[in-house]
Design a protein around this motif. Structure first.
Motif, short mmCIF file in Angstrom:
data_model
loop_
_atom_site.label_atom_id
_atom_site.label_comp_id
_atom_site.label_asym_id
_atom_site.label_seq_id
_atom_site.Cartn_x
_atom_site.Cartn_y
_atom_site.Cartn_z
N ALA A 56 -62.83 69.76 68.63
CA ALA A 56 -63.61 70.45 69.50
C ALA A 56 -65.16 70.02 69.38
O ALA A 56 -65.79 69.43 70.41
CB ALA A 56 -63.72 71.99 69.69
N PRO A 107 -62.44 75.35 70.69
CA PRO A 107 -63.29 75.68 71.82
C PRO A 107 -63.87 77.08 71.89
O PRO A 107 -65.03 77.49 72.37
CB PRO A 107 -62.63 75.12 73.11
CG PRO A 107 -61.61 74.23 72.59
CD PRO A 107 -61.45 74.78 71.23
N ALA A 117 -54.95 74.58 69.66
CA ALA A 117 -56.10 73.67 70.16
C ALA A 117 -57.04 74.74 70.70
O ALA A 117 -58.24 74.29 71.01
CB ALA A 117 -55.45 72.96 71.33
N GLN A 133 -59.22 68.49 74.87
CA GLN A 133 -59.05 69.27 73.71
C GLN A 133 -57.60 69.44 73.51
O GLN A 133 -56.82 69.30 72.42
CB GLN A 133 -59.61 70.43 73.55
CG GLN A 133 -59.35 71.41 72.53
CD GLN A 133 -60.17 71.18 71.26
OE1 GLN A 133 -60.95 70.34 71.24
NE2 GLN A 133 -59.71 71.49 70.31
N CYS A 191 -55.26 67.58 70.49
CA CYS A 191 -54.49 68.25 69.58
C CYS A 191 -53.16 67.85 69.75
O CYS A 191 -52.28 68.03 68.71
CB CYS A 191 -54.93 69.98 69.75
SG CYS A 191 -56.52 70.42 69.30
N VAL A 207 -64.17 69.94 78.34
CA VAL A 207 -63.39 69.40 77.15
C VAL A 207 -62.06 69.84 77.26
O VAL A 207 -61.38 69.62 76.61
CB VAL A 207 -64.20 69.87 75.96
CG1 VAL A 207 -65.42 69.25 75.83
CG2 VAL A 207 -64.24 71.32 75.72
N LEU A 248 -65.69 66.46 70.72
CA LEU A 248 -65.78 66.24 72.22
C LEU A 248 -66.98 66.98 72.84
O LEU A 248 -67.60 66.19 73.72
CB LEU A 248 -64.53 66.97 72.73
CG LEU A 248 -62.88 66.43 72.27
CD1 LEU A 248 -61.94 67.24 72.82
CD2 LEU A 248 -62.90 65.02 72.92
N SER A 251 -58.44 71.54 64.90
CA SER A 251 -58.80 72.12 66.13
C SER A 251 -60.47 72.02 66.46
O SER A 251 -60.96 71.79 67.21
CB SER A 251 -58.18 73.54 66.31
OG SER A 251 -58.58 73.91 67.80
#
Length: 474
Positions: free
Chosen positions: A89, A130, A126, A112, A116, A108, A92, A85
Motif C-alpha cells: 500500500a 490501505p 489486502a 492493491q 496482493c 489504489v 502504491l 499488505s
C-alpha cells in the motif's frame, strides 16, 4: 477553491514501527488463542499543492488467525502477511500525485487487491494496508486544517464520492447530504467480549495477574456495569450449549437488562449447522432470556462459502451479518442478496468502507421504509490510544450506540507505551482514560459507557501529536 472543497494532497513520507505486548489473560476466538500481540504504528507526512505539510498517525494490531485462518500458516506467517499488505500500500500511495484523501484510496484499490493476490494474500489481508494509510492521511489532513474527523467527514473534505467502478449500487445517492446529516455522539456503550476461555465465575481457573482488573465475567459485570455482551461460539454444539448456558447463568443473575450478540467466528461450513445450534439454544429453558437478548448473529459461516449460499433459514430466526467476508467494496451488496442483514465496521478493514456501507444501509432502509439492514461496531483487539480512539470516532459518527471492546480486557491499558506518552494521552483525553500511581493509563468505563467528547479534536481523534508518540521498534 471554496472553504469546503476537499484538499488535494500527496503522500510525501511514511514510516512504520511496531510495538509488542503480552496479554494479561489469553484471548481465544475461533480456533486461535492469543497470548501476545504486536501493533503496527504508521506515521505519514502529507503535502498540499500550496506547500502546506502535516504529519498524521494510525495504528492497528497485527492480529494472527483472523485475516487469514489457513491452519497451515503460523502466527508469524500471518503477521508477515499484514506487513506485506502495508508495504504494498505504501508503495502504491507513494507513486501517486496529489488527489483528495478518498481519491488516493480509490486510485489504489484495484492495484492493491491485484498486487496482493499475486503474492498469495487474500482480499481481507489486502485491505489491511490501505486501512492504515487512509487513516494516517486523514489524521494529517485534520491537523493541517485544524478540523476534527467528524467535521471533515460531515463537510466531505476527504472527497468521498460514488463511483460506478467501485460502488455502482450507490449511483444516484446523495452522498454529501448523507454525510452532512451525520451527528457524532459524546458517549457510546461498551459491548464486552466473552472469549472462549475467559473465566466466568470465581470457581473457574484463571490465568490473569493480580492487577486489580476484572477477569471473570462476574467481575466484569460488577466493575464495568456493561449492558451489552458479545458471546463467542466455537463450533462444537455440545460445548457451545454448555458454555452459553453458564454465561446465561451469570448474566441473568447479575447484568440487569442486558443485550448480546452471538459471534460464529466462521466455525460452520453451512447454514444448517448454525441453524441447528440456534434451535437447540431456543429449546433450552436456561437459555430463554439469553436467546431473547440476542440482537444478531455474526459471520457464522466460513468465508470460503459464506457469499455463495443463502442464509434465509437463519435470518428468519435472527438477523445475520458478515464480518470476515467483508473483504471488498462489493461484499455487502452481495451478502444482502443472500439474506444477510448487516455488516461490521472495523477500522482494520477500512473506514471509507464503513462509511459507504452505512450509506448503503441508509438508502435501502429508506426505500423499504423500515430498519431491515444494519451496521455493527466490532473490535479487533484495538489497543488503548490511537487505534481505539480512531475506531470509536468512526462508529460514533455513524450513529452506533454500542461497540464491541476487548482490547482493554486483554491488555492492561497503555502498559505497552512509555510513561510520557501515557500521560500525554490522559491529559489530552481525560474523559477516556485515567491513571493511578504505579498503574498504566486505563480506559474509563462507567455504567457500561465510554465518554468520548475529547475525540472531537483536530485530526483523526488523536489529541496527541505524532511526535509525542513513541516510534521506536522493539
Amino acid at each position: 477553491m471554496s472553504a469546503n472543497a476537499p484538499t488535494r494532497v500527496r503522500l510525501a513520507e511514511a514510516a512504520v514501527s511496531e510495538r509488542a505486548a503480552h496479554l494479561r489473560m489469553p484471548f481465544r476466538f475461533g480456533v486461535a488463542t492469543l497470548r501476545e500481540a504486536r501493533q503496527a504504528v504508521l506515521t505519514v507526512r502529507i503535502e498540499a499543492a500550496d506547500g502546506r505539510s502535516a504529519h498524521g498517525i494510525a495504528a492497528e494490531c497485527l492480529l494472527p488467525k483472523w485475516f487469514d485462518k489457513n491452519p497451515e500458516l503460523s502466527n508469524d506467517d500471518n503477521v508477515e502477511q499484514l506487513r506485506t499488505s502495508l508495504a504494498v500500500a505504501l508503495e502504491l500511495y507513494g507513486a501517486l500525485g496529489a488527489d483528495t484523501p478518498f481519491g488516493l484510496s480509490a486510485a489504489v484499490y484495484g492495484a492493491q487487491q491485484a498486487r496482493c493476490a499475486a503474492l498469495g494474500l487474500n482480499p481481507l489481508v489486502a485491505s489491511y494496508g490501505p486501512a492504515l494509510v487512509d487513516r494516517a492521511i486523514l489524521d494529517a489532513l485534520g491537523r493541517m486544517l485544524g478540523l476534527s474527523f467528524a467535521a471533515m467527514i460531515r463537510g466531505n473534505l476527504a472527497g468521498i464520492t460514488v463511483t460506478s467502478g467501485l460502488t455502482p449500487d450507490l449511483d444516484g445517492f446523495d452522498l454529501p447530504r448523507f454525510l452532512a446529516h451525520l451527528q457524532p455522539t459524546d458517549t457510546i456503550g461498551v459491548r464486552h467480549t466473552v472469549g472462549l476461555v475467559d473465566p466466568l465465575t470465581a470457581a473457574d481457573p484463571r490465568e490473569g495477574p493480580p492487577d486489580g482488573l476484572p477477569q471473570t465475567l462476574e467481575e466484569v459485570v460488577k466493575t464495568y456495569g456493561c449492558r451489552y455482551y458479545k458471546l463467542k461460539a466455537g463450533g462444537d454444539m455440545a460445548a457451545d450449549l454448555d458454555r452459553l448456558t453458564r454465561i446465561a447463568g451469570v448474566l441473568d443473575a447479575t447484568a440487569g437488562e442486558y443485550r448480546a450478540t452471538l459471534d460464529g467466528n466462521e466455525q460452520y461450513s453451512d447454514v444448517d449447522g448454525i441453524v441447528e445450534l440456534w434451535r437447540r439454544m431456543a429449546e433450552t429453558p436456561a437459555l430463554a432470556r439469553l436467546c431473547a437478548s440476542i440482537l444478531y448473529i455474526e459471520q457464522p459461516i466460513s468465508r470460503t462459502v459464506a457469499l455463495e449460499r443463502q442464509v434465509g433459514l437463519l435470518a428468519a430466526e435472527k438477523p445475520v451479518m458478515i464480518d470476515e467476508s467483508d473483504a471488498t467494496l462489493d461484499a455487502f451488496p452481495r451478502a444482502i442478496s443472500l439474506g444477510y442483514n448487516g455488516v461490521s465496521s472495523k477500522t482494520c478493514k477500512g473506514f471509507y468502507k464503513s462509511i459507504l456501507n452505512a450509506a448503503r444501509i441508509a438508502r435501502r432502509n429508506a426505500e423499504l421504509g423500515e430498519s431491515r439492514f444494519f451496521l455493527s461496531a466490532e473490535d479487533l483487539c484495538t489497543w488503548a490510544g490511537i487505534s481505539t480512539q480512531q475506531d470509536l470516532a468512526l462508529v460514533a459518527l455513524l450513529g452506533l450506540t454500542h461497540v464491541e471492546r476487548n482490547g482493554h480486557h486483554y491488555l492492561d491499558g497503555m502498559s505497552f507505551a512509555p510513561d510520557a506518552e501515557q500521560d500525554a494521552f490522559v491529559k489530552a483525553h481525560p474523559d477516556l482514560y485515567a491513571r493511578t500511581p504505579g498503574k498504566p493509563a486505563r480506559l474509563l468505563i462507567s455504567g457500561g459507557m465510554l465518554a468520548i467528547g475529547s475525540l472531537d479534536c483536530p485530526g483523526f481523534a488523536v489529541g496527541v501529536p505524532p511526535a509525542g508518540i513513541d516510534q521506536t521498534k522493539p
